[in-house]
Scaffold this motif. Sequence first.
Motif, PDB file in Angstrom:
ATOM      1  N   MET A   1       0.911  -1.310   0.036  1.00 11.86           N
ATOM      2  CA  MET A   1      -0.028   0.162  -0.179  1.00 11.86           C
ATOM      3  C   MET A   1       0.847   1.274   0.037  1.00 11.86           C
ATOM      4  SD  MET A   1      -3.200   1.281   1.271  1.00 11.86           S
ATOM      5  CE  MET A   1      -3.508   2.858   1.519  1.00 11.86           C
ATOM      6  N   GLU A  52      -1.803 -10.041  -0.783  1.00 11.23           N
ATOM      7  CA  GLU A  52      -2.667  -9.702   0.142  1.00 11.23           C
ATOM      8  C   GLU A  52      -3.403 -10.856   0.770  1.00 11.23           C
ATOM      9  OE1 GLU A  52      -2.292  -4.872  -1.444  1.00 11.23           O
ATOM     10  OE2 GLU A  52      -3.902  -6.011  -1.481  1.00 11.23           O
ATOM     11  N   GLU A 101      -1.011  -3.885   6.028  1.00 13.08           N
ATOM     12  CA  GLU A 101      -2.094  -3.179   4.884  1.00 13.08           C
ATOM     13  C   GLU A 101      -3.305  -2.180   5.298  1.00 13.08           C
ATOM     14  OE1 GLU A 101      -3.092  -2.411   1.905  1.00 13.08           O
ATOM     15  OE2 GLU A 101      -1.339  -2.919   0.763  1.00 13.08           O
ATOM     16  N   CYS A 258      -9.734  -4.733   0.231  1.00 12.60           N
ATOM     17  CA  CYS A 258      -9.710  -5.456  -0.674  1.00 12.60           C
ATOM     18  C   CYS A 258      -8.300  -5.765  -0.938  1.00 12.60           C
ATOM     19  CB  CYS A 258     -10.127  -5.059  -2.010  1.00 12.60           C
ATOM     20  SG  CYS A 258     -12.073  -4.804  -2.132  1.00 12.60           S
ATOM     21  N   ARG A 307     -13.327  -5.671  -7.737  1.00 11.27           N
ATOM     22  CA  ARG A 307     -13.167  -4.743  -7.110  1.00 11.27           C
ATOM     23  C   ARG A 307     -12.917  -3.405  -7.325  1.00 11.27           C
ATOM     24  NH1 ARG A 307      -8.165  -5.530  -8.415  1.00 11.27           N
ATOM     25  NH2 ARG A 307      -6.442  -4.694  -7.865  1.00 11.27           N
ATOM     26  N   TYR A 340      -7.417   6.608  -7.640  1.00 12.60           N
ATOM     27  CA  TYR A 340      -7.184   5.146  -7.576  1.00 12.60           C
ATOM     28  C   TYR A 340      -7.970   4.668  -8.892  1.00 12.60           C
ATOM     29  CZ  TYR A 340      -7.343  -0.139  -6.601  1.00 12.60           C
ATOM     30  OH  TYR A 340      -6.973  -1.396  -6.794  1.00 12.60           O
TER      31      TYR A 340
HETATM   32  N1  GLU Z   1      -5.310  -3.591  -2.134  1.00 13.03           N
HETATM   33  C1  GLU Z   1      -5.207  -2.856  -3.003  1.00 13.03           C
HETATM   34  C2  GLU Z   1      -5.988  -3.413  -4.456  1.00 13.03           C
HETATM   35  O1  GLU Z   1      -6.717  -4.480  -4.113  1.00 13.03           O
HETATM   36  C3  GLU Z   1      -4.009  -2.182  -3.482  1.00 13.03           C
HETATM   37  C4  GLU Z   1      -3.195  -1.592  -2.283  1.00 13.03           C
HETATM   38  C5  GLU Z   1      -1.588  -1.476  -2.514  1.00 13.03           C
HETATM   39  O2  GLU Z   1      -1.280  -0.812  -3.478  1.00 13.03           O
HETATM   40  O3  GLU Z   1      -0.828  -2.538  -1.946  1.00 13.03           O
HETATM   41  O4  GLU Z   1      -5.790  -3.029  -5.529  1.00 13.03           O
END
Ligand code: GLU
Length: 633
Positions: A1, A52, A101, A258, A307, A340
Amino acid sequence: MGLLSLGTPLHWNDAKKYADHVRSHGIDQFLSVYRKQRSRQKQCLLWGDEVEYVVVKLDKENHTTKLSLRAFDILASLQKTEQDYLEGKTTQPPEALWRPEYGRFMIEGTPGEPYGATFRDLMTVEASMKKRRQLAIEAMLPDEIPVTLVNYPRLGCPNELEIDSEPHGKACQSMFVPDEVINPHARFPTLTANIRRRRGAKVEINMPIFHDKNTPRPFIDPTIPYDREVFDHDKEAKNGAAKPDHIYMDAMAFGMGCCCLQITFQACNIDEARRLYDHLAPVAPIMLALTGASPIYRGYLADVDARWNVIASAVDDRTPEERGLKPLENDRFVINKSRYDSIDTYISNDAMYKEKYNDLDLVYDKDIYEKLRKNDVDDLLARHMAHLFIRDPLVIFEELLDQDDENSMDHFENLQSTNWQTVRFKPPPPNSDIGWRVEFRSMEVQLTDFENAAFSVFIVLLTRVILSFGLNLYIPITKVDENMATAHKRGSVLNDKFYFRKNVFTNNKPGANSNSHIEEEDEYELMTMNEIINGKDQGFPGFVPLIHSYLSSTNIDIETRCELTRYLSLISKRASGELMTGATYLRKLVTSHPQYKQDSVVSPEITYDLINTVDRIARGELKAPELLGDFNA
Ligand code: GLU
Ligand code: MG
């Protein structure tokens, strides 16, 4: 992250006063690295993956699940070997690296050291992922499990947290989740609160509901506490933030909670990194669709498989002026996307690039652009950076305001790491041995290590093909954006088409533009996922066949080739529909559950069975032929 720093995080009212300071020093820091490293050559390909995980408490006696909020304790134990190694207490390098995270229920694992360039290295990926899962299991309590589900299906429903508390958190002010779901490191609650403060409202996430036979039409979610009066923002839900026929979510945790699968490559030099960045950008929505594995949000089946848009809305800090809802008075730009989102501009200077591919009206900071240009940064790269820098830094630590711009990248990273785009171009850290890198960020995490390894290996091989065959994957960036929207649709892998370039073997000589038959070579068309991955009669040969011809052109040994073929076959069968995507599989687990009432509701009982099933599949205890074929036999 991204970046974790320590110190006192500033409230948005104070942080915004330093926005220009951070931006201006951030650019100086980039320029310092650019000057020192622009001609840097790296001989070897290094790469890594990031997986993750969600930590779930699984009560096998009572058939219940809860989201565990113990990620911090678990991480402390997982990070011990790395810590000991760094402190010289052991000479044994760690087998995996672990990072926190956004969610207090999440952990992130990467290989202990980067993978190298050989085919043999590709064969170590799955073992590394299996090892990580094993280490994670060992670091957890007996009733806790690490699951590689994109999201916890009932996040935001009552009684789903290990330690329950009312959703009265000051940082996110959500009606559904308390602040306790957020990683307690100062960065994360501050990021959450400052996004809300900057936006002037809570984030608004609305994903279309999947309308089943018994789902009311219109669907007005009866579980939203419309009349709550804990925070001023509470009235937003009934004033239009919660849309009919949608699953409404109001907190960053629904998005940044997510999980994904990311791949980072080190390129030979800056030009190769820029080229990979560009050609991977059109691949990002394709892979989002193919890896789609998140059909459930806040206890409901959604009409989407992926997602991405959830996170895009979950961190959308744009003010009403920036969103174009009010005339510009206090803000500088109308901005078309969240922080994002998919990329807005191609950056490669190579001959394949043509101006017409950058067909989005790019918003960028003119002063920063000028400064970069004066310092010998070319137009495309200057635009890219000046575009990332239209954003404000959201988390500023008071103690870290003054930096040595020759030796720190903190201010640069502040902006860079909160521009969460589908592909990321990463300059080398100062004073390190690391080269120019590209991060591929769109893929959803898969249920098993086998699948995660398969998709990682596929992307790595695809980059090899892009570079060795000189593939030209450019399509106009607005078409990449359309593909992003398509990628979310339920069943898009089988039912929809994606814009894709007709001829990827274009004559790449400069000036080729003027020739009309070359113009034709530029064309793109709508293709199915099957055509893109497996090839089209009389047209694009397909990614998997291209990878096979690349492998045949090398002197790879038979054993490795067979192993790689297992991975490629999985990808190929997912695209053809012979095997289900994660999203289709999870959807089916829900809709075929004896307790499912065809009303889109994913109950606690269904959630237990779903999580127990995917955990057993991940451990190899249960076969899932529709998802994995006989690959895990
Ligand atoms: N968990 C985020 C995703 O599903 C990304 C987080 C990160 O950049 O590490 O895209
Ligand atoms: Mg991460």
